[in-house]
Design a protein around this motif. Structure first.
Motif, PDB file in Angstrom:
ATOM      1  N   GLY A   8     -67.087  -7.991 -55.318  1.00 38.99           N
ATOM      2  CA  GLY A   8     -66.432  -7.190 -54.355  1.00 38.99           C
ATOM      3  C   GLY A   8     -64.991  -7.712 -54.292  1.00 38.99           C
ATOM      4  O   GLY A   8     -64.049  -6.806 -54.245  1.00 38.99           O
ATOM      5  N   THR A   9     -64.803  -8.953 -54.247  1.00 36.67           N
ATOM      6  CA  THR A   9     -63.276  -9.331 -54.342  1.00 36.67           C
ATOM      7  C   THR A   9     -62.446  -9.068 -55.585  1.00 36.67           C
ATOM      8  O   THR A   9     -61.199  -8.873 -55.483  1.00 36.67           O
ATOM      9  N   THR A 218     -65.921 -13.381 -60.628  1.00 37.04           N
ATOM     10  CA  THR A 218     -65.815 -13.700 -59.165  1.00 37.04           C
ATOM     11  C   THR A 218     -64.427 -14.032 -58.884  1.00 37.04           C
ATOM     12  O   THR A 218     -63.542 -14.032 -59.337  1.00 37.04           O
ATOM     13  N   ASP A 219     -64.327 -14.920 -57.492  1.00 33.99           N
ATOM     14  CA  ASP A 219     -62.942 -15.132 -57.143  1.00 33.99           C
ATOM     15  C   ASP A 219     -62.624 -16.688 -57.008  1.00 33.99           C
ATOM     16  O   ASP A 219     -61.831 -17.240 -56.211  1.00 33.99           O
ATOM     17  N   HIS A 224     -69.017 -24.362 -57.772  1.00 33.04           N
ATOM     18  CA  HIS A 224     -68.297 -25.653 -57.473  1.00 33.04           C
ATOM     19  C   HIS A 224     -69.701 -26.661 -57.023  1.00 33.04           C
ATOM     20  O   HIS A 224     -70.908 -26.144 -56.950  1.00 33.04           O
ATOM     21  N   LYS A 254     -73.692 -19.045 -52.513  1.00 38.51           N
ATOM     22  CA  LYS A 254     -73.420 -17.651 -52.181  1.00 38.51           C
ATOM     23  C   LYS A 254     -72.742 -17.120 -53.582  1.00 38.51           C
ATOM     24  O   LYS A 254     -73.107 -15.899 -53.852  1.00 38.51           O
TER      25      LYS A 254
HETATM   26  N1  LIG Z   1     -71.260 -23.570 -54.858  1.00 40.42           N
HETATM   27  C1  LIG Z   1     -70.407 -22.718 -54.905  1.00 40.42           C
HETATM   28  N2  LIG Z   1     -69.593 -22.484 -55.822  1.00 40.42           N
HETATM   29  C2  LIG Z   1     -68.510 -21.518 -55.849  1.00 40.42           C
HETATM   30  N3  LIG Z   1     -68.487 -20.533 -54.957  1.00 40.42           N
HETATM   31  C3  LIG Z   1     -69.138 -20.800 -53.717  1.00 40.42           C
HETATM   32  C4  LIG Z   1     -70.410 -21.823 -53.898  1.00 40.42           C
HETATM   33  N4  LIG Z   1     -71.165 -21.667 -52.614  1.00 40.42           N
HETATM   34  C5  LIG Z   1     -70.532 -20.761 -51.842  1.00 40.42           C
HETATM   35  N5  LIG Z   1     -69.355 -20.266 -52.565  1.00 40.42           N
HETATM   36  C6  LIG Z   1     -68.626 -19.222 -52.288  1.00 40.42           C
HETATM   37  O1  LIG Z   1     -68.976 -17.834 -52.745  1.00 40.42           O
HETATM   38  C7  LIG Z   1     -67.683 -17.004 -53.068  1.00 40.42           C
HETATM   39  C8  LIG Z   1     -68.028 -15.932 -54.219  1.00 40.42           C
HETATM   40  O2  LIG Z   1     -69.081 -15.381 -53.882  1.00 40.42           O
HETATM   41  P1  LIG Z   1     -68.985 -13.790 -53.400  1.00 40.42           P
HETATM   42  O3  LIG Z   1     -68.148 -13.775 -52.074  1.00 40.42           O
HETATM   43  O4  LIG Z   1     -70.423 -13.191 -53.483  1.00 40.42           O
HETATM   44  O5  LIG Z   1     -68.304 -13.070 -54.855  1.00 40.42           O
HETATM   45  P2  LIG Z   1     -68.101 -11.884 -55.323  1.00 40.42           P
HETATM   46  O6  LIG Z   1     -67.556 -10.922 -54.555  1.00 40.42           O
HETATM   47  O7  LIG Z   1     -67.536 -11.883 -56.638  1.00 40.42           O
HETATM   48  O8  LIG Z   1     -69.690 -11.435 -55.523  1.00 40.42           O
HETATM   49  C9  LIG Z   1     -66.777 -18.073 -53.287  1.00 40.42           C
HETATM   50  O9  LIG Z   1     -65.566 -17.611 -52.787  1.00 40.42           O
HETATM   51  C10 LIG Z   1     -67.228 -19.055 -52.482  1.00 40.42           C
HETATM   52  O10 LIG Z   1     -66.519 -19.160 -51.074  1.00 40.42           O
END
Ligand SMILES: Nc1ncnc2c1ncn2[C@@H]1O[C@H](COP(=O)(O)OP(=O)(O)O)[C@@H](O)[C@H]1O
Ligand SMILES: N[C@@H](CC(=O)OP(=O)(O)O)C(=O)O
Length: 438
Positions: A8-9, A218-219, A224, A254
């Protein structure tokens, strides 16, 4: 061929859509799976809630505001009048459809159809944008091939057969755009793969077509070592095994949908996590094997409920645990963690839909204690039997935090600990400082 999923981002504004278009416009054949623009699915869920409550004015205002956002995106996205007009016409059709639910009884089936519109819009806007840029592509409706069965599990045979049939059309271009998240159910109705399910769509498509790589864009620069929303100075992990990634996804990272690793693992297809905002970064590569490290990452899953069944009948008895588990099975409630003693069994669930029924059924086996608002902290690393001292280091790192349950030994890749949700942040920070950033 590769599958590239953009979240989404990554498609969250006109500029982002334009940047994704650049990333996918090379000569490589690919299937591009898009989520809805960020915020859209949440807003569509809000609309369904207003419709369920028959809150006409709220529903109308929310629909109108979302429509206005899209009309602004369209005016920024396209440079020609022709495509601005096509975009507007398309979006207006969708919003007229949404408004058609106002003043009528609203049903769960319609809810799924409403929530599906986000991905239908984002893919169509991308398809039009590529057309405006003179980049040939094919827009494939996920509703024509993505399907779940009566148990809400993917219908692998149907997905593969129909995808292959659709792609065998000689008019199919090298770039194929399709929706993540949305699907049909066993009865042919519009359904979805649950929130965050576009990753799962990409993995299912990748496995069905046996692609070279499944890329999740993703963003952030890959997975991590802890949740960056709660912990400062987290670092990207460059390599993870399927099992390690699955544990992290299931226990709260997430960035990945919990089910998305399974199809890739089954078909042995590498999954690469990449950052749309920083495409040159190598990201995280998830494969069958990955270099072993004492501690790789930590994730946390909230909303956990612990149930303890205490019974002296358990002493030296057999069949007791089975009877307890059967109750959870009958209420279709998965269990995450388990700990047993001579006279008690403790377990955790993350769905409380049937908590009262489960409690009622369990009372025939002993006294029941329930504790809510807990978090599972999952530490991923080398938890093999030969790596002595690892559990001691993990527990020492958490010495100031009350632990409600510990699960060690079941997985070679992880230790799980249960803490109060209010202690989660402290636990993540302590683990980050004492184990991950050493
Ligand atoms: N272990 C992790 N590594 C990276 N991101 C994580 C982790 N745990 C939570 N996140 C969160 O997940 C977000 C990306 O997932 P999401 O918002 O669902 O992305 P998208 O919109 O691309 O589907 C990151 O911006 C971060 O804040
Ligand atoms: N749009 C859906 C599906 C999805 O996967 O989204 P994202 O990739 O932005 O997490 C949701 O918000 O649940």
């Amino acid at each position: 061929m590769n599958v590239l999923k953009f979240g989404g981002t990554s498609v969250g504004s006109a500029q982002r859509i334009q940047e994704v278009a650049k990333l996918i416009s090379d000569d490589q054949p690919k299937i591009v799976v898009l989520s809805a623009m960020s915020g859209t699915t949440n807003t569509l869920v809000d609309i369904t809630n207003h419709l369920y409550r028959n809150d006409r004015q709220e529903a109308l205002t929310t629909i109108q505001n979302l429509e206005l956002d899209y009309l602004m995106t369209i005016s920024d996205l396209y440079s020609t009048e022709e495509f601005k007009h096509r975009g507007q016409e398309f979006v207006q059709t969708i919003f007229t459809y949404l408004r058609s639910f106002i003043n009528k009884d609203f049903y769960p089936l319609q809810e799924k159809a409403v929530v599906a519109q986000g991905e239908i819009i984002s893919t169509t806007l991308m398809y039009y944008y590529l057309q405006e840029q003179g980049i040939p592509s094919t827009l494939l409706s996920a509703l024509d091939f993505m399907r779940i069965d009566k148990d809400c599990e993917p219908d692998y045979f149907y997905i593969e057969q129909n995808l292959k049939r659709l792609l065998s059309n000689p008019a199919t271009e090298r770039i194929i755009i399709t929706q993540g998240f949305i699907c049909r159910n066993a009865y042919g109705e519009i359904d979805n793969l649950k929130r965050g399910g576009s990753d799962y769509s990409a993995a299912l498509i990748g496995a069905a077509l046996n692609v070279e790589e499944i890329q999740i864009w993703t963003d952030i620069d890959g997975v991590h070592n802890s949740d960056p929303r709660y912990v400062k100075n987290t670092k990207a992990i460059r390599s993870l095994s399927f099992d390690e990634a699955a544990e992290l996804a299931y226990f709260g990272a997430k960035i990945l949908h919990p089910s998305s690793i399974q199809p890739a693992k089954k078909a042995n297809i590498p999954v690469r996590m990449k950052n749309t905002m920083n495409p040159s970064d190598e990201g995280t590569l998830i494969t069958k094997e990955s270099p072993i490290k004492d501690f790789k990452a930590v994730a946390a899953k909230d909303g956990i409920t612990a149930i303890k069944v205490k019974s002296s009948n358990m002493l030296l008895a057999y069949g007791f645990v089975r009877k307890v588990f059967e109750i959870f099975e009958s209420w279709k409630t998965p269990i995450d963690m388990i700990a047993t003693s001579e006279v008690a069994i403790s377990l955790t669930i993350d769905s409380t839909c049937h908590l009262e029924d489960i409690k009622k059924d369990l009372t025939k086996y002993g006294t029941i204690e329930v504790e809510e608002s807990l978090s599972i902290i999952c530490i991923v690393g080398d938890c093999s039997i030969n790596n002595s001292g690892l559990a001691a280091r993990a527990l020492t790192a958490l010495k100031d935090i009350p632990l409600h349950m510990i699960s060690y030994g079941a997985s070679e890749h992880s230790i799980s600990l249960l803490v109060k949700q209010t202690d989660k942040q402290k636990a993540l920070e302590a683990l980050s400082e004492r184990l991950l950033n050493q």
